[in-house]
Design an enzyme around this catalytic site. Structure first.
Site, mmCIF file in Angstrom:
data_model
loop_
_atom_site.group_PDB
_atom_site.id
_atom_site.type_symbol
_atom_site.label_atom_id
_atom_site.label_comp_id
_atom_site.label_asym_id
_atom_site.label_seq_id
_atom_site.Cartn_x
_atom_site.Cartn_y
_atom_site.Cartn_z
ATOM 1 N N CYS A 2 1.231 -1.207 0.087
ATOM 2 C CA CYS A 2 -0.200 -0.010 -0.012
ATOM 3 C C CYS A 2 0.763 0.989 -0.032
ATOM 4 O O CYS A 2 2.339 1.285 0.307
ATOM 5 C CB CYS A 2 -1.138 0.064 1.359
ATOM 6 N N ARG A 27 1.355 1.536 -5.990
ATOM 7 C CA ARG A 27 1.436 -0.036 -5.015
ATOM 8 C C ARG A 27 0.144 0.045 -4.835
ATOM 9 O O ARG A 27 0.348 -0.697 -3.902
ATOM 10 C CB ARG A 27 2.400 1.331 -3.527
ATOM 11 N N ASN A 102 1.456 -0.599 6.338
ATOM 12 C CA ASN A 102 2.034 -1.391 5.401
ATOM 13 C C ASN A 102 1.923 -2.769 5.910
ATOM 14 O O ASN A 102 2.477 -2.435 7.113
ATOM 15 C CB ASN A 102 2.767 -0.124 4.408
ATOM 16 N N GLY A 103 1.835 -3.399 5.540
ATOM 17 C CA GLY A 103 2.425 -4.544 5.761
ATOM 18 C C GLY A 103 1.893 -5.621 6.213
ATOM 19 O O GLY A 103 0.171 -5.584 5.839
ATOM 20 N N HIS A 510 6.628 -31.516 -26.561
ATOM 21 C CA HIS A 510 6.256 -32.463 -25.520
ATOM 22 C C HIS A 510 5.004 -32.378 -24.493
ATOM 23 O O HIS A 510 5.168 -32.174 -23.290
ATOM 24 C CB HIS A 510 7.377 -32.236 -23.981
#
Ligand code: F6R
Length: 614
Positions: A2, A27, A102-103, A510
């Site tokens: 943020c 952000r 933030n976090g 493959h």
């Protein structure tokens, strides 16, 4: 993830904070909010962009007029959906403390239970709100405390990562901030201070900043700031001068930051090499690793850890270092490395690559590698970022601020840094002086070649028209172009929301070949190198199953125009510098497909520029 902004000074806070939030919107942008101290606390917050908050403020923000201190936040949801009530700031029950965060508070549910048991009610589903109630409980429990001590004591109960700003109408002339794992910067003005989660909102006001380190708190008033550890030990902080201008973080006439950043690449590439590539002497000079170069050369093994686009750069780094320096290299997703008890020791070198320098997984990989005794080197773009500060040695990419969420110029800058590193590691060991000089000449020609590719923008836009309704796209390349195929696919999926996959071309047989039909566009990176003829065979295989082929090929290649529906011709170059060229049309292609589909390329859904949470 943020964005945080704070202001305390003599100017009107609300417009300054809003402006700061706009600079940080990359952000996170699912909700935004602001709190100011106007005798009492006033808070406004709303789901949606900063523009929504601005509107709300113009209607209901008269209480915020004339106020000279406040905090503001733009959110990227981790706990709780994007909504008005989950937007920050969060307040205590009596409405006299406001906090932005933030976090992630990892033990929030335990704390929430405890606080609920003590009668606290919660307005939101966020982990962050727990913190404001915790501060409230501690402060109410001991009236001799001040806000700073209450915050300090609360943080001792917290596990996880945070960058926080707290204000209270009980102490209206201060902002208390703290950091652990989530960046915070204090901007020092004349009789005013700015706080932000990165320097972007600060640079237009001052170029003097102080970066808080993990475990530090600061109290910021109108005339001074003090920094202490969470354990209350005073810290002397270095004032750093920012070296980027406002112009550099604005769009400069381009419609989007991403396009501006794609077009900036020739100049950025010159900047990355400036002073480092010594053409006349046929050598590179890498100041940030000079003292450690011998140890780097003696590495038994190099492990590169990164995420996303930076991880793709790491893959190219593996090819470069193994080819030139003949040191074994492994490339790991930082998120895997950190949890798989890797075998790393004193004889190994771990290189962490990160544009932001704040990516949580990369930071954790760095710390683990350090713990295990490896020499850890960083390749970062953001100066002063946590990863840059925590690595023993390293190199900045000098790409300037990258605002578009999709990484472009930072990627090519990382690849150039890795090319210079590979050559520095080879010197005196694996290749001759003349070979190094030749490689440097090749590298120095790249910016001009990239400019020529950028001139193909209109042609690439026309090809994008043919792709815009695709539901899946396959990207194939070999050797140095395999990581480019991965990067091209990542660019397309993250900004246009079209499913895309990158593969080594030979792997097509493959499995992915089963997907090929007339609805499946396949983008081949088919430059003239040792695997060229094999890639041509892969193109034939796709054509015979009616797949649509877009090829990136070298100028003068007539053969390929016979096989492909569209060819984007790029200048000739040697293998090791090829990714720096082949990635450019893929960046442009992704950009145009996304804009043709009406997507917001600078702010793709669900993404954030800097992933500071796990
Ligand atoms: C993609 C993109 C992400 C980042 C990744 C790592 O365009 O930007 O994949 O590359 O989140 O970020 P940094 O490099 O800041 O560590």
């Amino acid at each position: 993830m943020c964005g945080i902004v704070g202001y305390i000074g003599k100017r009107e806070a609300a417009p300054l904070l809003l402006n700061g939030l706009k600079r940080l919107e990359y952000r996170g942008y699912d909700s935004a909010g602001i709190a100011v101290l106007n005798g009492e606390m006033s808070v406004l917050k709303q789901k949606g962009s900063v523009g929504n908050l601005e509107q709300l403020l113009s209607v209901s923000g008269t209480v915020m007029l004339g106020v000279t201190a406040g905090i503001a936040h733009t959110r990227w949801a981790t706990h709780g959906d994007p909504s008005d009530r989950n937007a920050h700031p969060h307040m205590n029950v009596t409405g006299d403390i406001a906090l932005i965060h933030n976090g992630i508070i990892e033990n929030y549910s335990v704390l929430k239970q405890e606080l609920s048991g003590q009668g606290y009610t919660f307005e939101s589903d966020t982990d962050s709100e727990v913190l404001v109630h915790l501060i409230d409980r501690i402060w109410k429990g001991d009236s001799s405390l001040d806000l700073e001590s209450a915050v300090r004591m609360a943080l001792r109960h917290v596990e996880g990562a945070y960058g926080i700003c707290v204000i209270s109408s009980r102490e209206p002339d201060r902002i208390v901030v703290a950091r652990k794992g989530s960046p915070l910067v204090i901007g020092i003005g004349d009789g005013e201070f700015f706080i932000a989660s990165d320097a972007a909102p600060i640079v237009e006001h001052t170029n003097k900043v102080v970066y808080l380190s993990d475990g530090e708190m600061a109290v910021v008033t109108r005339d001074h700031y003090t920094v202490k550890t969470i354990e209350n030990v005073e810290r002397e902080k270095l004032i750093t001068e920012l070296d980027f201008s406002l112009e550099k973080i604005e769009k400069g006439g381009f419609e989007h930051f991403m396009l501006k950043e794609i077009f900036e690449q020739p100049e950025v590439m010159q900047d990355v090499m400036r002073g480092r590539v010594r053409l006349n002497e046929g050598r590179v000079q890498l100041g940030g690793i000079e003292d450690y170069l011998d140890r780097l050369k003696q590495a038994k093994r190099i492990v590169i850890c990164a995420c996303g686009t930076s991880w793709h750069a790491g893959l190219i780094g593996e090819y470069l270092i193994e080819e030139f320096a003949r040191i074994p290299v492994e490339v790991d997703y930082a998120s895997e490395f950190r949890y798989r008890n890797p075998i790393v020791g004193r004889e190994d070198v771990v290189i962490v690559i990160s544009q932001s320098g704040e990516t949580a997984d990369t930071l954790a990989a760095l710390r683990l590698a350090k713990e295990k005794g490896a020499l850890v080197m960083g390749i970062c773009n953001v100066v002063g970022s946590t990863i840059a500060r925590e690595t023993l040695c390293g190199m900045y990419t000098h790409a300037g601020p990258e605002v578009g969420v999709a990484s472009t110029k930072a990627f090519t800058a990382q690849v150039i840094v890795l090319s210079m590193l590979a050559l520095a590691l080879s010197k005196g060991r694996t290749i001759s002086h003349d070979e190094i000089a030749l490689s440097l000449r090749e590298l120095s020609k790249v910016p001009e070649k990239v400019s020529r590719i950028l001139d193909l923008n209109d042609q690439i836009r026309a090809i994008a028209e043919t792709l815009k309704d695709a539901r899946n796209v396959l990207y194939l390349g070999r050797g140095y172009n395999f990581p480019v195929a991965l990067e091209g696919a990542l660019k397309l999926k993250e900004i246009s929301y079209i499913h895309a996959e990158g593969y080594p071309a030979a792997e097509m047989k493959h499995g992915p070949i089963a997907l090929i039909d007339e609805d499946m566009p396949v983008i081949f990176i088919a430059t003239r190198d040792s695997t060229y003829t094999k890639v041509l065979s892969n193109i034939e295989e796709v054509r015979s199953r009616k797949g649509r082929v877009i090829a990136i090929a070298n100028e003068g290649d007539q053969e390929i125009s016979r096989l492909a529906d569209h060819v984007i011709y790029i200048p000739q170059a040697s293998g090791p510098v090829t990714p720096l060229l082949t990635v450019i049309p893929l960046q442009l292609l992704a950009y145009h497909v996304a804009t043709l589909r009406g997507c917001n390329v600078d702010r793709p859904r669900n993404l954030a520029k800097s992933v500071t949470v796990e």
